[in-house]
Scaffold this active site. Structure first.
Site, PDB file in Angstrom:
ATOM      1  CG  ASN A  16      -1.693   1.225   1.455  1.00 25.78           C
ATOM      2  OD1 ASN A  16      -1.803   2.045   0.544  1.00 25.78           O
ATOM      3  ND2 ASN A  16      -2.246   1.396   2.643  1.00 25.78           N
ATOM      4  CE  LYS A  18       0.171   3.278   4.818  1.00 25.77           C
ATOM      5  NZ  LYS A  18       0.137   3.412   6.260  1.00 25.77           N
ATOM      6  CG  HIS A 102      -5.671   1.521   5.433  1.00 31.93           C
ATOM      7  ND1 HIS A 102      -5.223   2.480   6.299  1.00 31.93           N
ATOM      8  CD2 HIS A 102      -4.638   0.677   5.222  1.00 31.93           C
ATOM      9  CE1 HIS A 102      -3.946   2.223   6.596  1.00 31.93           C
ATOM     10  NE2 HIS A 102      -3.574   1.136   5.953  1.00 31.93           N
ATOM     11  CD  GLU A 104      -2.724   5.270   7.065  1.00 30.59           C
ATOM     12  OE1 GLU A 104      -2.787   5.384   5.838  1.00 30.59           O
ATOM     13  OE2 GLU A 104      -1.714   4.846   7.672  1.00 30.59           O
ATOM     14  CD  GLU A 174      -3.311  -2.861   7.693  1.00 33.65           C
ATOM     15  OE1 GLU A 174      -2.206  -3.083   7.190  1.00 33.65           O
ATOM     16  OE2 GLU A 174      -3.922  -1.791   7.537  1.00 33.65           O
ATOM     17  N   GLY A 180       2.351   1.819  10.917  1.00 37.53           N
ATOM     18  CA  GLY A 180       3.227   2.980  10.773  1.00 37.53           C
ATOM     19  C   GLY A 180       3.925   3.397  12.052  1.00 37.53           C
ATOM     20  CB  SER A 215       5.396  -2.019  12.106  1.00 39.69           C
ATOM     21  OG  SER A 215       4.877  -0.713  12.330  1.00 39.69           O
TER      22      SER A 215
HETATM   23  C1  PEP Z   1      -0.625  -0.114   6.262  1.00 37.27           C
HETATM   24  O1  PEP Z   1      -0.709   1.081   6.043  1.00 37.27           O
HETATM   25  O2  PEP Z   1      -1.521  -0.878   5.882  1.00 37.27           O
HETATM   26  C2  PEP Z   1       0.547  -0.598   6.981  1.00 37.27           C
HETATM   27  C3  PEP Z   1       0.546  -1.831   7.400  1.00 37.27           C
HETATM   28  O3  PEP Z   1       1.567   0.307   7.193  1.00 37.27           O
HETATM   29  P1  PEP Z   1       3.010  -0.005   7.837  1.00 37.27           P
HETATM   30  O4  PEP Z   1       3.496  -1.292   7.201  1.00 37.27           O
HETATM   31  O5  PEP Z   1       3.849   1.153   7.478  1.00 37.27           O
HETATM   32  O6  PEP Z   1       2.799  -0.182   9.286  1.00 37.27           O
END
Ligand code: PEP
Length: 253
Positions: A16, A18, A102, A104, A174, A180, A215
């Site tokens: 992703n 973003k 997601h 976010e 997630e 993040g 992460s």
């Molecule tokens: C995400 O945005 O779906 C995500 C898992 O981000 P990160 O790997 O940076 O934690």
């Protein structure tokens, strides 16, 4: 040899991007990835660029096994929805997957469980594979509510679609506190939630891929992928670094 060889489910790694990149950066990133990811693989790899780069990315990955996905979709089919993009448009732009709900978007755009369910259905109407994101906040985890919250997030989709349609969908766990932040769920925490999600999926449980996201990096991917109920990863930061991304794809392969 890893778990991929003894499960019916094909491992999946989704990048992703973003709101990052541009034509030049995307081309450099994919050129590096494709140099080391040629031909067919056991693991499936998907990249999700921002909308304006979907067509360009499609052209860049042509001839490779890498697939295209989008980061969001409108719940509406068409009409007066300024700034929105429909599932049919994404399919027309060669997308195979779309990320839905997601965290976010749930947090920053206020997407509700009901809206997420509508987006899930819109994606499936256009034959896109929805990647439904679920996960709890830090506060919810600390209060021991994580399974309840995730159960509700799933239930709000099931109440419209039933469970059978999840045979053509992907679920991504997630934890909000891990996305993040550099914090990753421990294997025990991930195992508990993935096992719970699989139980909720009822009759299609064994065929649905459940990804972990939060992460994931090259150094922790292998440990996570070794868990029976983890079928790959949804990556943010690591998908922007060709070397890191490749190491994770290879760990899933
Ligand atoms: C995400 O945005 O779906 C995500 C898992 O981000 P990160 O790997 O940076 O934690």
């Amino acid at each position: 040899m890893n778990k991929a060889s003894n499960t019916k489910r094909r491992q999946l790694v989704v990048g992703n991007w973003k709101m990052n990149g541009n034509r030049c950066v995307n081309a450099e990133l994919l050129a590096k990835v494709m140099t080391s990811w040629q031909g067919e693989h056991r693991a499936e790899v998907v990249v999700c660029p921002p909308y304006p780069y979907l067509q360009h990315t499609h052209e860049l990955i042509a001839g490779s096994s890498i697939l295209l996905g989008a980061q969001n979709v409108s719940e509406a089919n068409d009409g007066a929805y300024t700034g929105e993009v429909s599932a049919q448009m994404l399919a027309d732009l060669h997308c195979k997957f779309v990320i839905i709900g997601h965290n976010e978007r749930r947090r920053m755009q206020g997407e509700t469980d009901e809206q997420v369910a509508q987006k899930f259905m819109a994606a499936q109407r256009a034959n896109l594979i929805p990647i439904l994101c679920v996960g709890e906040s830090l506060e919810q985890r600390e209060n021991g509510q994580h399974l309840t919250v995730i159960g509700q997030q799933l239930q709000s989709v099931f109440s419209h679609t039933g469970r059978a349609v999840f045979a053509q969908a992907v679920v991504a766990y997630e934890p909000v506190w891990a996305v993040g932040t550099g914090k990753t769920a421990t294997p025990q925490q991930a195992h508990e939630v993935h096992h719970f999600i699989r139980e909720q999926l009822g009759e299609v449980a064994e065929v649905v891929r459940i990804l972990y996201g939060g992460s994931v990096k090259a150094h922790n991917a292998e440990q996570l992928f070794a868990l029976t109920d983890i079928d790959g990863a949804l990556l943010g930061g690591a998908s922007l670094d060709a070397e890191e991304f490749l190491k994770i794809c290879k760990a899933a392969d």
